[in-house]
Design a protein around this motif. Sequence first.
Motif, PDB file in Angstrom:
ATOM      1  N   UNK A 145      29.850  17.538  63.222  1.00 22.02           N
ATOM      2  CA  UNK A 145      29.951  18.937  62.183  1.00 22.02           C
ATOM      3  C   UNK A 145      29.395  20.379  62.668  1.00 22.02           C
ATOM      4  N   UNK A 146      27.865  20.351  62.927  1.00 22.50           N
ATOM      5  CA  UNK A 146      27.424  21.362  63.681  1.00 22.50           C
ATOM      6  C   UNK A 146      28.540  21.971  65.296  1.00 22.50           C
ATOM      7  N   UNK A 147      29.176  21.208  65.516  1.00 18.94           N
ATOM      8  CA  UNK A 147      30.209  21.521  66.849  1.00 18.94           C
ATOM      9  C   UNK A 147      31.429  22.054  66.246  1.00 18.94           C
ATOM     10  N   UNK A 176      32.896  26.602  66.664  1.00 15.85           N
ATOM     11  CA  UNK A 176      33.783  26.725  66.552  1.00 15.85           C
ATOM     12  C   UNK A 176      34.856  27.278  65.808  1.00 15.85           C
ATOM     13  N   UNK A 177      34.447  27.205  64.884  1.00 14.47           N
ATOM     14  CA  UNK A 177      34.989  28.132  63.702  1.00 14.47           C
ATOM     15  C   UNK A 177      34.471  29.560  63.770  1.00 14.47           C
ATOM     16  N   UNK A 212      36.145  31.273  67.219  1.00 13.56           N
ATOM     17  CA  UNK A 212      37.022  31.367  66.516  1.00 13.56           C
ATOM     18  C   UNK A 212      37.172  33.325  65.472  1.00 13.56           C
ATOM     19  N   UNK A 213      36.320  33.148  64.675  1.00 12.13           N
ATOM     20  CA  UNK A 213      36.694  34.251  64.197  1.00 12.13           C
ATOM     21  C   UNK A 213      35.715  35.121  64.467  1.00 12.13           C
ATOM     22  N   UNK A 214      35.024  35.023  65.346  1.00  9.77           N
ATOM     23  CA  UNK A 214      33.828  36.363  65.266  1.00  9.77           C
ATOM     24  C   UNK A 214      35.009  37.295  66.878  1.00  9.77           C
ATOM     25  N   UNK A 215      36.074  36.118  66.999  1.00 10.27           N
ATOM     26  CA  UNK A 215      37.217  36.704  68.642  1.00 10.27           C
ATOM     27  C   UNK A 215      38.084  37.360  67.766  1.00 10.27           C
TER      28      UNK A 215
END
Length: 160
Positions: A141-143, A147-148, A151-154
């Motif tokens: 769940x932490x991984x 990842x989310x 991707x949002x920061x990118x």
Amino acid sequence: MDAQPAATAGGSALPSDLDDDSQWVEKEVPVPVGKQIGPAPIPEAAVGGRVDYGGALLPGEGSAMARFAEENKRIPRRGEVGLTSEDIEQYEELGYVMSGSRHRRMEAVRTRKEGQVLSAIEQRQLALLNAEERAKKENKILADFREIITTKQKGLKGKK
């Protein structure tokens, strides 16, 4: 007399009085490589602690029986304490009847005590297995969250 901005009880100005240019900025803190962030996991010794093997066992009897069970060896009975498990098995194969094997009541007590110890060991192993599975699930769940976030920061950096 000049109009002054109204102050709150703490003495600070209201949010409407702040500049529109002010923005919250996160402080960049370098993360040391190889160092864990957050609280440390509970050490194994604290988790293990003292094991309860049930009632009607003498002090140390449960842990002594558990040592034999963990090594998959026969638990010695009364009168067999100085002998190794292999010696006892050899004597029984030769036809000797060991002292604890003759009496039904003593055999019943021994069987019950062994059952108590073995079930306590099984419960402990099951609890450790459940804890490992829970930790794996939490790590997954932490991984996924990491990842989310990346991707949002990118995506936010790409829009600027």
